[in-house]
Design a protein around this motif. Structure first.
Motif, PDB file in Angstrom:
ATOM      1  N   ARG A 191       1.005  -1.232   0.172  1.00  7.65           N
ATOM      2  CA  ARG A 191      -0.353   0.269  -0.086  1.00  7.65           C
ATOM      3  C   ARG A 191       1.111   1.376  -0.051  1.00  7.65           C
ATOM      4  O   ARG A 191       0.523   2.376   0.735  1.00  7.65           O
ATOM      5  CB  ARG A 191      -1.200  -0.511   1.184  1.00  7.65           C
ATOM      6  N   GLY A 192       2.235   1.046  -0.147  1.00  7.93           N
ATOM      7  CA  GLY A 192       3.182   2.057  -0.663  1.00  7.93           C
ATOM      8  C   GLY A 192       4.174   2.876   0.879  1.00  7.93           C
ATOM      9  O   GLY A 192       4.475   4.183   0.667  1.00  7.93           O
ATOM     10  N   ARG A 193       3.879   1.502   1.825  1.00 13.26           N
ATOM     11  CA  ARG A 193       4.567   2.233   2.825  1.00 13.26           C
ATOM     12  C   ARG A 193       5.796   1.757   2.916  1.00 13.26           C
ATOM     13  O   ARG A 193       5.680   1.369   2.206  1.00 13.26           O
ATOM     14  CB  ARG A 193       3.818   2.691   4.441  1.00 13.26           C
ATOM     15  N   TRP A 194       6.372   2.859   3.325  1.00 15.53           N
ATOM     16  CA  TRP A 194       7.979   2.114   3.681  1.00 15.53           C
ATOM     17  C   TRP A 194       8.211   1.712   5.728  1.00 15.53           C
ATOM     18  O   TRP A 194       8.043   2.420   6.106  1.00 15.53           O
ATOM     19  CB  TRP A 194       8.973   2.425   3.180  1.00 15.53           C
ATOM     20  N   VAL A 195       9.243   0.846   5.581  1.00 14.82           N
ATOM     21  CA  VAL A 195       9.769   0.579   7.261  1.00 14.82           C
ATOM     22  C   VAL A 195      10.880   1.410   7.238  1.00 14.82           C
ATOM     23  O   VAL A 195      11.628   1.086   6.811  1.00 14.82           O
ATOM     24  CB  VAL A 195      10.250  -0.822   7.218  1.00 14.82           C
ATOM     25  N   ALA A 196      10.980   2.531   7.644  1.00 13.26           N
ATOM     26  CA  ALA A 196      11.610   3.649   8.403  1.00 13.26           C
ATOM     27  C   ALA A 196      13.407   2.501   9.167  1.00 13.26           C
ATOM     28  O   ALA A 196      14.198   3.215   8.747  1.00 13.26           O
ATOM     29  CB  ALA A 196      11.269   4.586   9.234  1.00 13.26           C
ATOM     30  N   TRP A 197      12.983   1.787   9.671  1.00 17.19           N
ATOM     31  CA  TRP A 197      13.621   1.021  10.841  1.00 17.19           C
ATOM     32  C   TRP A 197      13.174  -0.212  10.964  1.00 17.19           C
ATOM     33  O   TRP A 197      12.415   0.028  11.332  1.00 17.19           O
ATOM     34  CB  TRP A 197      14.352   1.877  11.750  1.00 17.19           C
ATOM     35  N   GLY A 198      14.083  -1.105  10.791  1.00 20.42           N
ATOM     36  CA  GLY A 198      13.783  -2.895  11.242  1.00 20.42           C
ATOM     37  C   GLY A 198      13.617  -3.499  10.345  1.00 20.42           C
ATOM     38  O   GLY A 198      13.795  -3.541   9.077  1.00 20.42           O
ATOM     39  N   PRO A 199      12.793  -5.175  10.353  1.00 23.17           N
ATOM     40  CA  PRO A 199      12.460  -5.413  12.189  1.00 23.17           C
ATOM     41  C   PRO A 199      14.262  -5.116  12.881  1.00 23.17           C
ATOM     42  O   PRO A 199      14.886  -5.467  11.950  1.00 23.17           O
ATOM     43  CB  PRO A 199      12.345  -6.441  11.610  1.00 23.17           C
ATOM     44  N   VAL A 200      13.934  -4.853  14.182  1.00 24.58           N
ATOM     45  CA  VAL A 200      15.305  -5.120  14.459  1.00 24.58           C
ATOM     46  C   VAL A 200      14.970  -5.462  16.230  1.00 24.58           C
ATOM     47  O   VAL A 200      13.487  -6.002  16.004  1.00 24.58           O
ATOM     48  CB  VAL A 200      15.731  -3.269  15.391  1.00 24.58           C
ATOM     49  N   ARG A 201      16.329  -5.869  17.026  1.00 26.37           N
ATOM     50  CA  ARG A 201      15.933  -6.630  18.376  1.00 26.37           C
ATOM     51  C   ARG A 201      16.474  -5.707  19.687  1.00 26.37           C
ATOM     52  O   ARG A 201      17.519  -5.239  19.458  1.00 26.37           O
ATOM     53  CB  ARG A 201      16.097  -7.713  18.907  1.00 26.37           C
ATOM     54  N   HIS A 202      15.565  -5.030  20.040  1.00 26.39           N
ATOM     55  CA  HIS A 202      16.065  -3.879  20.878  1.00 26.39           C
ATOM     56  C   HIS A 202      16.981  -4.634  21.784  1.00 26.39           C
ATOM     57  O   HIS A 202      16.072  -5.094  22.988  1.00 26.39           O
ATOM     58  CB  HIS A 202      14.936  -2.579  21.645  1.00 26.39           C
ATOM     59  N   GLY A 203      17.938  -3.613  22.480  1.00 30.25           N
ATOM     60  CA  GLY A 203      18.676  -4.328  24.051  1.00 30.25           C
ATOM     61  C   GLY A 203      17.680  -3.979  25.636  1.00 30.25           C
ATOM     62  O   GLY A 203      16.793  -4.729  25.594  1.00 30.25           O
ATOM     63  N   ILE A 204      17.414  -2.635  24.980  1.00 30.22           N
ATOM     64  CA  ILE A 204      16.134  -1.716  26.121  1.00 30.22           C
ATOM     65  C   ILE A 204      15.173  -2.616  25.052  1.00 30.22           C
ATOM     66  O   ILE A 204      14.579  -2.350  24.749  1.00 30.22           O
ATOM     67  CB  ILE A 204      16.675  -0.851  25.976  1.00 30.22           C
ATOM     68  N   GLY A 205      14.569  -3.330  26.489  1.00 33.59           N
ATOM     69  CA  GLY A 205      12.806  -3.603  26.521  1.00 33.59           C
ATOM     70  C   GLY A 205      12.703  -4.983  25.912  1.00 33.59           C
ATOM     71  O   GLY A 205      11.545  -5.932  25.396  1.00 33.59           O
ATOM     72  N   GLY A 206      13.495  -5.235  25.138  1.00 37.16           N
ATOM     73  CA  GLY A 206      13.923  -6.725  24.228  1.00 37.16           C
ATOM     74  C   GLY A 206      13.197  -7.073  23.159  1.00 37.16           C
ATOM     75  O   GLY A 206      12.734  -8.232  22.232  1.00 37.16           O
TER      76      GLY A 206
END
Length: 309
Positions: free
Chosen positions: A215-230
């Motif tokens: 639908r034309g959206r984009w991921v600015a960052w990710g997928p990631v695994r945060h250290g903080i919060g997990g």
């Protein structure tokens, strides 16, 4: 004293409610709960609503709402605010205050669950016909220019507790077992950054991101695994309402005796799987949006400095 039970909803200001409501509903699988000429309320699942879209020419954030705990009445909250020297307004049967940077926060009375909520989600009558919808609104994140003043407001006035620090430039706060219900990141200016939807697992996240990409959206960052919060997280830019939506799963659950941790401000604390976010991730101007849309940073074109207005 004041005691919060959970985050209730985020109210976003939009210039075209008739356009925005079906867009949010279709893109994120939200169910429409209420509609009027200038406002639409959308829900993830069984809750009254999680996202409110309100007409305004200026756009941006309307407010973030939190529900009070069973043991804390609206009268208790009024007395607490007065003891803290914080002014409040009555809004739609709730109390509304401003944080240290003028962001609106709404306090709702405890909501007694109806009979069907005694059952597990898979055993309840269908509340949202959209397949693959998020389970709930989980948290919010703000950029700030006054992290200490903001922290003092959310802890002393709203009763949130610090979970973790990222160096001296970021702080995560909780009100229950979830690692955080909100976060503050010091970037030298104030802006609502993102609201976050909890999904079942990374498989549901993958399906949601495929849908959004088509639908034309984009991921600015990710997928990631945060250290903080997990948590595993992906951040999708919403150009129209000037924010991001985070899809996340697998967040750390806190012990009763949790002790505040101070994480080093490094790549691992932000993303155990790889890179830090692009510079555009913390900006909402046209140059940042264009840079993300065309992946210009990755192609070797530095992000121009933001022009102050």
């Amino acid at each position: 004293m004041i005691s919060l039970r959970r985050i209730a909803h985020v109210s976003l200001l939009t210039r075209d409610v008739a356009e925005a409501a079906p867009r949010w509903s279709v893109e994120f699988g939200l169910a429409e709960r209420e509609r009027s000429a200038d406002r639409v309320r959308l829900a993830c699942d069984d809750e009254p609503f999680s996202v409110e879209l309100v007409y305004s020419e200026k756009g941006g954030l309307g407010h973030v709402a939190y529900e009070l705990s069973r043991s804390c009445t609206l009268d208790d909250a009024r007395r607490h605010l007065e003891e803290c020297g914080v002014g409040w307004e009555e809004k739609e049967g709730a109390l509304e205050v401003e944080d240290a940077e003028g962001n609106r926060v709404r306090l709702l009375g405890y909501r007694r669950e109806d009979e069907r909520m005694r059952f597990t989600p898979q055993a309840r009558p269908l509340a949202n016909p959209a397949p693959g919808h998020p389970r709930r609104l989980g948290h919010v994140n703000f950029l700030t220019a006054n992290i200490r003043e903001q922290l003092e407001f959310y802890t002393r006035v709203l009763g949130m507790k610090v979970t973790d620090w990222l160096g001296d430039g970021g702080v995560w706060l909780h009100i229950g077992r979830d690692h955080h219900v909100m976060a503050l990141v010091d970037k030298g200016y104030s802006h609502f950054h993102h609201l976050a939807f909890d999904v079942v697992d990374i498989g549901q996240m993958r399906a949601a991101l495929d849908h959004l990409g088509r639908r034309g959206r984009w991921v600015a960052w990710g997928p990631v695994r945060h250290g903080i919060g997990g948590n595993i997280a992906s951040y999708v830019r919403i150009v129209e309402e000037e924010c991001f939506v985070e899809l996340y799963c697998d967040m750390e659950q806190l012990e009763d005796d949790h002790e505040v941790r101070r994480w080093p401000d490094d790549r691992f604390s932000s993303n155990t799987w790889g890179q830090l976010p692009p510079r555009s991730y913390f900006r909402f101007d046209e140059a940042a949006i264009a840079s993300e849309r065309e992946s210009l940073e990755m192609l070797g074109y530095p992000l121009p400095e933001e022009v102050s207005t």
